[in-house]
Design a protein around this motif. Structure first.
Motif, mmCIF file in Angstrom:
data_model
loop_
_atom_site.group_PDB
_atom_site.id
_atom_site.type_symbol
_atom_site.label_atom_id
_atom_site.label_comp_id
_atom_site.label_asym_id
_atom_site.label_seq_id
_atom_site.Cartn_x
_atom_site.Cartn_y
_atom_site.Cartn_z
ATOM 1 N N THR A 5 -7.984 -0.901 -1.978
ATOM 2 C CA THR A 5 -9.217 -0.241 -1.558
ATOM 3 C C THR A 5 -10.377 -1.237 -1.463
ATOM 4 N N GLU A 6 -11.449 -0.808 -0.813
ATOM 5 C CA GLU A 6 -12.655 -1.624 -0.770
ATOM 6 C C GLU A 6 -13.173 -1.890 -2.178
ATOM 7 N N GLU A 7 -13.093 -0.899 -3.059
ATOM 8 C CA GLU A 7 -13.596 -1.051 -4.433
ATOM 9 C C GLU A 7 -12.835 -2.141 -5.184
ATOM 10 N N ILE A 8 -11.531 -2.193 -4.998
ATOM 11 C CA ILE A 8 -10.737 -3.236 -5.661
ATOM 12 C C ILE A 8 -11.118 -4.605 -5.128
ATOM 13 N N ALA B 109 -6.302 -1.556 7.691
ATOM 14 C CA ALA B 109 -7.147 -0.993 6.639
ATOM 15 C C ALA B 109 -7.460 -2.026 5.572
ATOM 16 N N VAL B 110 -6.500 -2.877 5.253
ATOM 17 C CA VAL B 110 -6.717 -3.943 4.270
ATOM 18 C C VAL B 110 -7.736 -4.943 4.807
ATOM 19 N N GLN B 111 -7.605 -5.308 6.074
ATOM 20 C CA GLN B 111 -8.589 -6.218 6.679
ATOM 21 C C GLN B 111 -9.989 -5.612 6.641
ATOM 22 N N ARG B 112 -10.108 -4.345 6.981
ATOM 23 C CA ARG B 112 -11.421 -3.682 6.962
ATOM 24 C C ARG B 112 -12.011 -3.675 5.549
ATOM 25 N N PRO C 2 0.798 -1.228 0.000
ATOM 26 C CA PRO C 2 0.000 0.000 0.000
ATOM 27 C C PRO C 2 0.830 1.278 0.000
ATOM 28 N N GLU C 3 2.032 1.227 0.560
ATOM 29 C CA GLU C 3 2.874 2.422 0.566
ATOM 30 C C GLU C 3 3.232 2.853 -0.852
#
Length: 223
Positions: A168-171, A193-196, A160-161
């Motif tokens: 993202t959620e969309e992906i 954030a990835v887990q969420r 992600p960096e």
């Protein structure tokens, strides 16, 4: 896509190569062991698990073909278990063949297919060995379209960096739309954030012990 990818080979701690992308400023695999990372995250937690869950020909999607290591390990496992695998992958910036041909994975693993994996034509399905066929697509994941549905996704984008737009959620909603119910997604990135975002996209998220120097990695099951 004719954009040149500026890369250099790096020897990781387990003796296998990784590649450093000069433009993005990230390695393709862990410097603490490229082979052991792929083996743990994508083969043990992904492919081996999917073999137990699905008895039909296994449809695998890889986000980020990269060095071809995940595809090579999958071809080897398909042969060992005599399970047919239909392997589809996208890559927006393919490795230069000169660099790909210097990777040492075949030498380390006793396999024979790495050159074929990189040399096969884009945009067509090609047999790699008796048990695995490969279809490579030069595309960003945001633009990729397919009617296929996958049992297993190797999510192996840059971290992600370097490319936050790929986490993202969309992906992950797009990944879910490409998968069969009960399908499996594995990734090395376990950020909160990835887990969420995975949970919001309809996945149940499991945390598992990672490879060297990596406390946790993720396996996500589509509900």
């Amino acid at each position: 896509m004719n954009q040149k990818t500026n890369v250099r080979l790096v020897l990781t701690d387990d003796g296998s190569h990784s590649v450093y992308n000069e433009d993005i400023g990230q390695h393709y695999h862990s410097i603490f062991g490229a082979h052991q990372e792929s083996q743990r995250v994508f083969i043990e937690l992904g492919l081996a698990y999917a073999f137990t869950q699905f008895k039909e020909d296994l449809h695998v999607f890889e986000m980020g073909f990269g060095t071809g290591l995940n595809a090579l390990l999958t071809a080897n496992e398909a042969l060992k278990h005599q399970r047919r695998v239909v392997y589809t992958t996208v890559e927006s910036l393919p490795l230069p063949l000169e660099a790909a041909h210097r990777l040492n994975f075949d030498e380390l693993l006793g396999t024979y297919w790495l050159k074929a994996l990189h040399d096969t034509p884009w945009e067509q399905r090609t047999p790699v060995n008796e048990w695995l066929t490969l279809s490579k697509h030069r595309s960003q994941i945001q633009d990729f379209q397919t009617d296929a549905r996958f049992h297993l996704v190797y999510y192996d984008a840059f971290a992600p960096e370097g490319q936050p737009e790929l986490w993202t959620e969309e992906i992950f909603q797009k990944m879910a739309s490409m998968m069969l119910p009960g399908g499996v997604l594995t990734t090395y990135c376990s950020k909160s954030a990835v887990q969420r975002n995975l949970k919001s996209a309809g996945f149940t998220v499991e945390k598992h012990i990672g490879p060297a120097r990596k406390r946790e990695v993720l396996r996500a099951i589509l509900q």
